[in-house]
Design a protein around this motif. Sequence first.
Motif, PDB file in Angstrom:
ATOM      1  N   HIS A 223     -38.109  -1.640  16.347  1.00  0.00           N
ATOM      2  CA  HIS A 223     -37.030  -1.150  17.208  1.00  0.00           C
ATOM      3  C   HIS A 223     -37.463   0.110  17.955  1.00  0.00           C
ATOM      4  CE1 HIS A 223     -34.053  -4.014  15.851  1.00  0.00           C
ATOM      5  NE2 HIS A 223     -34.407  -3.758  14.603  1.00  0.00           N
TER       6      HIS A 223
ATOM      7  N   LYS B 206     -32.311  -6.133  10.237  1.00  0.00           N
ATOM      8  CA  LYS B 206     -33.169  -5.271  11.058  1.00  0.00           C
ATOM      9  C   LYS B 206     -33.691  -4.049  10.304  1.00  0.00           C
ATOM     10  CE  LYS B 206     -30.788  -6.717  15.287  1.00  0.00           C
ATOM     11  NZ  LYS B 206     -31.730  -7.805  15.556  1.00  0.00           N
TER      12      LYS B 206
ATOM     13  N   ASP C  42     -36.526  -9.648  18.051  1.00  0.00           N
ATOM     14  CA  ASP C  42     -37.560  -8.666  17.744  1.00  0.00           C
ATOM     15  C   ASP C  42     -38.967  -9.205  17.948  1.00  0.00           C
ATOM     16  OD1 ASP C  42     -35.553  -6.910  17.053  1.00  0.00           O
ATOM     17  OD2 ASP C  42     -35.597  -7.438  14.935  1.00  0.00           O
TER      18      ASP C  42
END
Length: 317
Positions: free
Chosen positions: A256, A237, A58
């Motif tokens: 995301h 996440k 990420d």
Amino acid sequence: MYDEEYGTNLHNLDPIKLQAAKDKEMSNLAEFKAYKIVQEHTHTGEKIDGMWVVAVKDDGSIRARIVGKQFRRKWIDTRFAGTPGMLVLRLSLSILATDRRMCMVVIDLTGAFLQIASDENIGVRPPPDVHPGQGKICAMLVAIYGTRSASERCQHHIQNSHISVGFEISVVNPCVMTKQGKAGRIFVHFHGDDFCAVGFRADLEDYVKMMQEKYKCKVQNFTGVDADLDKEARFTKRRIVVDENRGWNYEADPRHAEALIVDQGLENGKGVSSPMLKDNTFSTEELPDGTRLHQLLSKEEHSEMRSHAGVGQYLSL
């Protein structure tokens, strides 16, 4: 470019960062004494090929792992490793909301599988750019990624290490564990190598100390209502936020959605309330750019489509 050896889309990867990620993986393998070099003809166990699997994290950093290509030849009922559902995270936040003095800590095991001894006699032929020597392979001493028993072995090791210090394993989900601490009850759930522990600060400090004694791991700052604690954490996440007035909340990590927009080339696109066409100006067989609707996707396109669909489903939870 889709590289079969690495199993990922490599066309935008910095070769220097890629090599650094591979060097880090080799360093981890050496640190955990994950293998020993043997002559292939003398190895009596199963021999499998290895490959690099590369992922962009990420934060933009690159992670490279050597993975064994062990294929299932028959169904084995005992090969199982559970994962906690969203209900478990919601339960954790509910517990936190019952007492303002409670807090959470997130722990990430470093190379989790590499810290677990293997129960199989497996020799891995490493990728072409790893050179153990002519006619030699790596006899694995740990539960390397990509082998059938790795996840199960890791789960059992984690459970047993917690049982040894007084934790009880949930009969509903094998990834949930609880223990009566000095100040109150500790509630822990884990997803692979990621742990989320909820309880009173003194008990969580003892828990962190126990984890650091048993595993090499990274510990996030404690998150809670108290002024000296962080107000945000990231786990599997997801972004978890605590506010003195609004309480505990969670959402899929916004990064995301941002990454999905960039991958689709929509950085300069306009938001719409309902996606639709103003008019049907093209046939049902062809898009405006000439793409045939029934044209089979390439391997790279198929992988990308599945990845984006998975992110979309994740964001909807």
